[in-house]
Design a protein around this motif. Structure first.
Motif, PDB file in Angstrom:
ATOM      1  N   LYS A 188       2.377  -3.879   2.852  1.00  9.12           N
ATOM      2  CA  LYS A 188       0.936  -3.917   2.366  1.00  9.12           C
ATOM      3  C   LYS A 188       0.586  -2.758   1.744  1.00  9.12           C
ATOM      4  CE  LYS A 188      -3.861  -4.199   4.557  1.00  9.12           C
ATOM      5  NZ  LYS A 188      -4.099  -2.857   3.635  1.00  9.12           N
ATOM      6  N   ARG A 246       2.527  -1.240  -0.694  1.00 12.78           N
ATOM      7  CA  ARG A 246       2.970  -1.839  -2.033  1.00 12.78           C
ATOM      8  C   ARG A 246       2.120  -2.738  -2.506  1.00 12.78           C
ATOM      9  NH1 ARG A 246       5.125  -0.691  -6.689  1.00 12.78           N
ATOM     10  NH2 ARG A 246       6.106  -2.615  -7.600  1.00 12.78           N
ATOM     11  N   ILE A 247       1.344  -3.762  -1.742  1.00  5.87           N
ATOM     12  CA  ILE A 247       0.469  -4.731  -2.334  1.00  5.87           C
ATOM     13  C   ILE A 247      -0.586  -4.083  -2.760  1.00  5.87           C
ATOM     14  CG2 ILE A 247      -1.169  -6.593  -1.590  1.00  5.87           C
ATOM     15  CD1 ILE A 247       1.553  -7.691  -2.160  1.00  5.87           C
ATOM     16  N   LEU A 266      -0.028  -2.165  -6.200  1.00  5.73           N
ATOM     17  CA  LEU A 266       0.111  -3.066  -7.143  1.00  5.73           C
ATOM     18  C   LEU A 266      -1.561  -3.543  -7.715  1.00  5.73           C
ATOM     19  CD1 LEU A 266       2.761  -5.736  -6.170  1.00  5.73           C
ATOM     20  CD2 LEU A 266       2.872  -4.012  -8.144  1.00  5.73           C
ATOM     21  N   GLN A 267      -2.465  -3.690  -6.507  1.00  3.94           N
ATOM     22  CA  GLN A 267      -3.653  -3.964  -6.698  1.00  3.94           C
ATOM     23  C   GLN A 267      -4.450  -2.801  -7.694  1.00  3.94           C
ATOM     24  OE1 GLN A 267      -5.119  -7.026  -5.655  1.00  3.94           O
ATOM     25  NE2 GLN A 267      -6.904  -6.313  -6.677  1.00  3.94           N
TER      26      GLN A 267
END
Lengths: 155, 155
Positions: free
Chosen positions: A123, A125-126, A129-130
């Protein structure tokens, strides 16, 4: 990204259970809190062990349903991999991969300060990226991506 | 990075089990193959459902040890999230985070073609970081990081 940032988002709460609790108790607690592992701790701040869904399913395979009545001290992993709040997410990914584990308790000055799961890591990492995508979007929207436009404005 | 690259490293083998097998059978198979989930499939190429360590531990909490004798068709998740081989690792991270799942079967032209776990995803990220570090190291070792050296050689 540091583990303390992950804990800042996730929270420092850790679900603990005592060594004398049974495997059936642990199964109930895992469901109640919707988590995949519990830290086994007498005081709530020390770490005596860790018990995961995997530990329970593996014990069921070898010993059958009788395992549910056994104390956690029989089953828990006692050599617990931990990390500090200043460990990086990359370091934790490596630790989880090398040891094939999905939960790492965080300790700060010898005291239990959080629990990071492999789901929390993914999460984070997500989220990273966001944030990168949003920064890039703002950069382009600000006109900074077209450096010549300001000089043509000046003419 | 694409899922087909992850499968290239990991392999395309998927551990399957039939719907009429019991939860106790699934517990044995999970241990035997040292995995966290099995695809429930009659033919080995279709997907009837998926059963994970979490499903089993949650069912133990609600129904107790009797659950071990029940058929997997009673317990398995039937709305299975899948992806294709051309999905990206980032997309799969997002899917796993949004649905709080740790295993996603890969289908290619309607046929089961692999199973990617959250552990595989994290390992692929580690491998990617490692490859980036090696590329940077080679770049610096080649002298490309010091652009003036070639012109001074020419003089």
């Amino acid at each position: 990204l540091l583990i303390e940032h992950v804990l800042h988002t996730k929270g420092h709460d850790v679900r603990t259970i005592t060594t004398s609790a049974t495997v059936a108790d642990a199964v109930d607690e895992l469901r109640r809190h919707n988590v995949g592992a519990l830290v086994v701790s007498e005081s709530g701040s020390t770490i005596e062990g860790i018990i995961s869904e995997r530990d329970i399913v593996r014990a069921l395979a070898t010993d059958g349903a009788a395992v549910l009545d056994r104390p956690l001290s029989d089953l828990m992993t006692t050599e617990v991999a931990t990390c500090g709040p200043r460990a990086t997410v990359d370091e934790l990914m490596r630790l989880m991969t090398d040891r094939r584990i999905r939960h790492v308790p965080v300790t700060d000055e010898g005291t239990l300060a959080g629990l990071v799961s492999i789901g929390d890591i993914v999460k984070s990492r997500i989220d990273e990226l966001q944030a990168e995508a949003e920064t890039l979007h703002e950069y382009l929207a600000s006109g900074a991506g077209a450096p010549l436009s300001s000089s043509s404005n000046a003419s």
